[in-house]
Design a protein around this motif. Structure first.
Motif, PDB file in Angstrom:
ATOM      1  N   ASP A  70       0.805  -1.231   0.000  1.00  0.00           N
ATOM      2  CA  ASP A  70       0.000   0.000   0.000  1.00  0.00           C
ATOM      3  C   ASP A  70       0.833   1.273   0.000  1.00  0.00           C
ATOM      4  O   ASP A  70       0.304   2.367   0.198  1.00  0.00           O
ATOM      5  CB  ASP A  70      -0.966  -0.001   1.190  1.00  0.00           C
ATOM      6  CG  ASP A  70      -0.241   0.026   2.527  1.00  0.00           C
ATOM      7  OD1 ASP A  70       1.006  -0.094   2.537  1.00  0.00           O
ATOM      8  OD2 ASP A  70      -0.918   0.162   3.569  1.00  0.00           O
ATOM      9  N   ASN A  71       2.139   1.147  -0.209  1.00  0.00           N
ATOM     10  CA  ASN A  71       2.983   2.344  -0.215  1.00  0.00           C
ATOM     11  C   ASN A  71       3.992   2.278  -1.370  1.00  0.00           C
ATOM     12  O   ASN A  71       5.175   2.525  -1.196  1.00  0.00           O
ATOM     13  CB  ASN A  71       3.705   2.495   1.118  1.00  0.00           C
ATOM     14  CG  ASN A  71       4.319   3.872   1.288  1.00  0.00           C
ATOM     15  OD1 ASN A  71       3.834   4.857   0.741  1.00  0.00           O
ATOM     16  ND2 ASN A  71       5.405   3.940   2.030  1.00  0.00           N
ATOM     17  N   ILE A  72       3.489   1.950  -2.553  1.00  0.00           N
ATOM     18  CA  ILE A  72       4.345   1.847  -3.735  1.00  0.00           C
ATOM     19  C   ILE A  72       4.136   3.079  -4.619  1.00  0.00           C
ATOM     20  O   ILE A  72       3.003   3.491  -4.887  1.00  0.00           O
ATOM     21  CB  ILE A  72       4.036   0.562  -4.517  1.00  0.00           C
ATOM     22  CG1 ILE A  72       4.460  -0.662  -3.686  1.00  0.00           C
ATOM     23  CG2 ILE A  72       4.746   0.556  -5.867  1.00  0.00           C
ATOM     24  CD1 ILE A  72       4.185  -1.983  -4.355  1.00  0.00           C
ATOM     25  N   ASN A  73       5.232   3.668  -5.057  1.00  0.00           N
ATOM     26  CA  ASN A  73       5.194   4.861  -5.892  1.00  0.00           C
ATOM     27  C   ASN A  73       5.987   4.625  -7.172  1.00  0.00           C
ATOM     28  O   ASN A  73       6.900   3.788  -7.210  1.00  0.00           O
ATOM     29  CB  ASN A  73       5.789   6.057  -5.154  1.00  0.00           C
ATOM     30  CG  ASN A  73       5.029   6.398  -3.882  1.00  0.00           C
ATOM     31  OD1 ASN A  73       4.066   7.140  -3.914  1.00  0.00           O
ATOM     32  ND2 ASN A  73       5.469   5.833  -2.757  1.00  0.00           N
ATOM     33  N   GLN A  86       6.035  12.273  -8.881  1.00  0.00           N
ATOM     34  CA  GLN A  86       5.955  10.984  -8.176  1.00  0.00           C
ATOM     35  C   GLN A  86       4.504  10.645  -7.962  1.00  0.00           C
ATOM     36  O   GLN A  86       3.738  11.463  -7.450  1.00  0.00           O
ATOM     37  CB  GLN A  86       6.706  11.044  -6.846  1.00  0.00           C
ATOM     38  CG  GLN A  86       6.609   9.747  -6.035  1.00  0.00           C
ATOM     39  CD  GLN A  86       7.466   9.771  -4.779  1.00  0.00           C
ATOM     40  OE1 GLN A  86       8.674   9.954  -4.856  1.00  0.00           O
ATOM     41  NE2 GLN A  86       6.834   9.607  -3.631  1.00  0.00           N
ATOM     42  N   LYS A 145       1.687   7.892  -6.392  1.00  0.00           N
ATOM     43  CA  LYS A 145       1.404   6.722  -5.559  1.00  0.00           C
ATOM     44  C   LYS A 145       0.433   5.810  -6.283  1.00  0.00           C
ATOM     45  O   LYS A 145      -0.577   6.267  -6.818  1.00  0.00           O
ATOM     46  CB  LYS A 145       0.825   7.139  -4.208  1.00  0.00           C
ATOM     47  CG  LYS A 145       0.622   5.968  -3.264  1.00  0.00           C
ATOM     48  CD  LYS A 145       0.215   6.420  -1.873  1.00  0.00           C
ATOM     49  CE  LYS A 145       0.062   5.227  -0.941  1.00  0.00           C
ATOM     50  NZ  LYS A 145      -0.306   5.638   0.434  1.00  0.00           N
ATOM     51  N   VAL A 146       0.740   4.516  -6.310  1.00  0.00           N
ATOM     52  CA  VAL A 146      -0.082   3.553  -7.042  1.00  0.00           C
ATOM     53  C   VAL A 146      -1.237   3.097  -6.150  1.00  0.00           C
ATOM     54  O   VAL A 146      -1.004   2.493  -5.095  1.00  0.00           O
ATOM     55  CB  VAL A 146       0.757   2.339  -7.494  1.00  0.00           C
ATOM     56  CG1 VAL A 146      -0.101   1.372  -8.305  1.00  0.00           C
ATOM     57  CG2 VAL A 146       1.969   2.796  -8.305  1.00  0.00           C
ATOM     58  N   ARG A 160      -2.376   1.232 -11.432  1.00  0.00           N
ATOM     59  CA  ARG A 160      -3.063   0.908 -10.197  1.00  0.00           C
ATOM     60  C   ARG A 160      -2.909  -0.588  -9.944  1.00  0.00           C
ATOM     61  O   ARG A 160      -2.448  -1.341 -10.814  1.00  0.00           O
ATOM     62  CB  ARG A 160      -4.522   1.312 -10.224  1.00  0.00           C
ATOM     63  CG  ARG A 160      -5.401   0.562 -11.178  1.00  0.00           C
ATOM     64  CD  ARG A 160      -6.811   1.126 -11.167  1.00  0.00           C
ATOM     65  NE  ARG A 160      -7.376   1.154  -9.823  1.00  0.00           N
ATOM     66  CZ  ARG A 160      -7.811   2.274  -9.216  1.00  0.00           C
ATOM     67  NH1 ARG A 160      -7.719   3.442  -9.836  1.00  0.00           N
ATOM     68  NH2 ARG A 160      -8.338   2.228  -8.020  1.00  0.00           N
ATOM     69  N   GLN A 205       9.642  -3.146  -7.322  1.00  0.00           N
ATOM     70  CA  GLN A 205       9.548  -2.753  -5.912  1.00  0.00           C
ATOM     71  C   GLN A 205       8.910  -3.847  -5.057  1.00  0.00           C
ATOM     72  O   GLN A 205       8.816  -3.698  -3.837  1.00  0.00           O
ATOM     73  CB  GLN A 205       8.733  -1.459  -5.785  1.00  0.00           C
ATOM     74  CG  GLN A 205       9.432  -0.232  -6.326  1.00  0.00           C
ATOM     75  CD  GLN A 205       8.594   1.014  -6.161  1.00  0.00           C
ATOM     76  OE1 GLN A 205       8.389   1.512  -5.053  1.00  0.00           O
ATOM     77  NE2 GLN A 205       8.089   1.523  -7.278  1.00  0.00           N
TER      78      GLN A 205
END
Length: 251
Positions: A22-25, A38, A40-41, A74, A135
């Motif tokens: 929940d914190n992938i960019n 940047q 956030k996905v 997403r 990532q």
């Protein structure tokens, strides 16, 4: 079987799995390498077919694209199977006991299951998709271990939950018409090792034990009584025992 109990194990699995991603960019850069933005996905729990149907609808012209308004990249994830794992099953009579001043609580070993998840990554370009993929996969070699508290009322009890990456698949519709919107989908498959637990059995703390000893002729010989010293001791305190032997049967 009987009586209601609910340990929210599947809900815990879903929350744990989602928390890992929940914190992938991703970064958008210029040709010079300068970072332009940047992003956030977004991540949600949903079946892949729901997103694929919306992506397909977006290919039906600009009006449909504005109506659906699904921005990429997403991610979504879903449970695809829950399967019993006999290789991790411990003897079913094994248990562990916790207690307070007046009661003790017995929990038998969990029943092991493997919960399989799929993480879907949707993107318009390979660079966006690969930024997300790269990532994720370095943390799974091929296993990543989480620590959870299986019982909300026993915060001191913890267990390890291994999560393994078992496969990576790619879907790319680049063979469509040149004016068609391109969609790249990476699907990462994971196995989570989780235990399911039955009801908690409770009872009073035992503070007195009586044993009748009989002769070979099955006649009463003596009564042995064992009590803790002091009698009101708590389970976490230091204590001894009082042993009383009597030749009178307990009434």
């Amino acid at each position: 079987m009987g009586g209601h109990f609910y340990h929210k194990r599947v809900r815990t699995c879903v929350a744990l799995f989602g928390s890992m991603f929940d914190n992938i960019n991703i970064l958008r850069t210029a040709s010079s390498g300068k970072v332009l933005s940047q992003v956030k996905v977004p991540l949600s729990y949903a079946p892949a077919r729901s997103f694929i149907e919306r992506l397909e609808e977006m290919k039906n012209g600009e009006e449909a694209e504005r109506r659906v308004a699904l921005k990429l990249p997403r991610m979504s994830f879903e449970i695809v199977s829950i399967i019993y794992d006999p290789t991790r099953q411990l003897p079913k009579i094994n248990s562990y006991v916790t207690s307070n001043d007046d009661s003790q609580f017995r929990r038998y070993v969990g029943v092991p299951y493997t919960i399989s998840f799929e993480l879907h990554i949707y993107a318009k370009s390979q660079d966006d998709a690969l930024q997300v993929v790269e990532q994720v996969i370095p943390y799974f070699a091929p296993q990543y271990t989480l620590t959870v508290k299986p019982f909300t009322d026993e915060p001191d009890i913890k267990e390890d939950v291994p999560v393994s990456l078992v496969g990576v698949n790619l879907s790319d519709d680049f063979e469509g018409a040149i004016e068609q919107r391109r969609t790249i989908i990476y699907t990462l498959s994971f196995d989570m090792k989780m235990n399911f637990y039955g009801p908690v059995q409770s009872g009073p703390v035992i503070r007195e034990v009586n044993v009748d000893l009989n002769t070979n002729d099955n006649e009463f010989a003596e009564l042995i009584t064992v009590t803790p010293d002091p009698i009101d001791v708590t389970p976490d305190s230091d204590y001894g025992f009082n042993l009383v032997i009597s030749d009178e049967r307990q009434s």
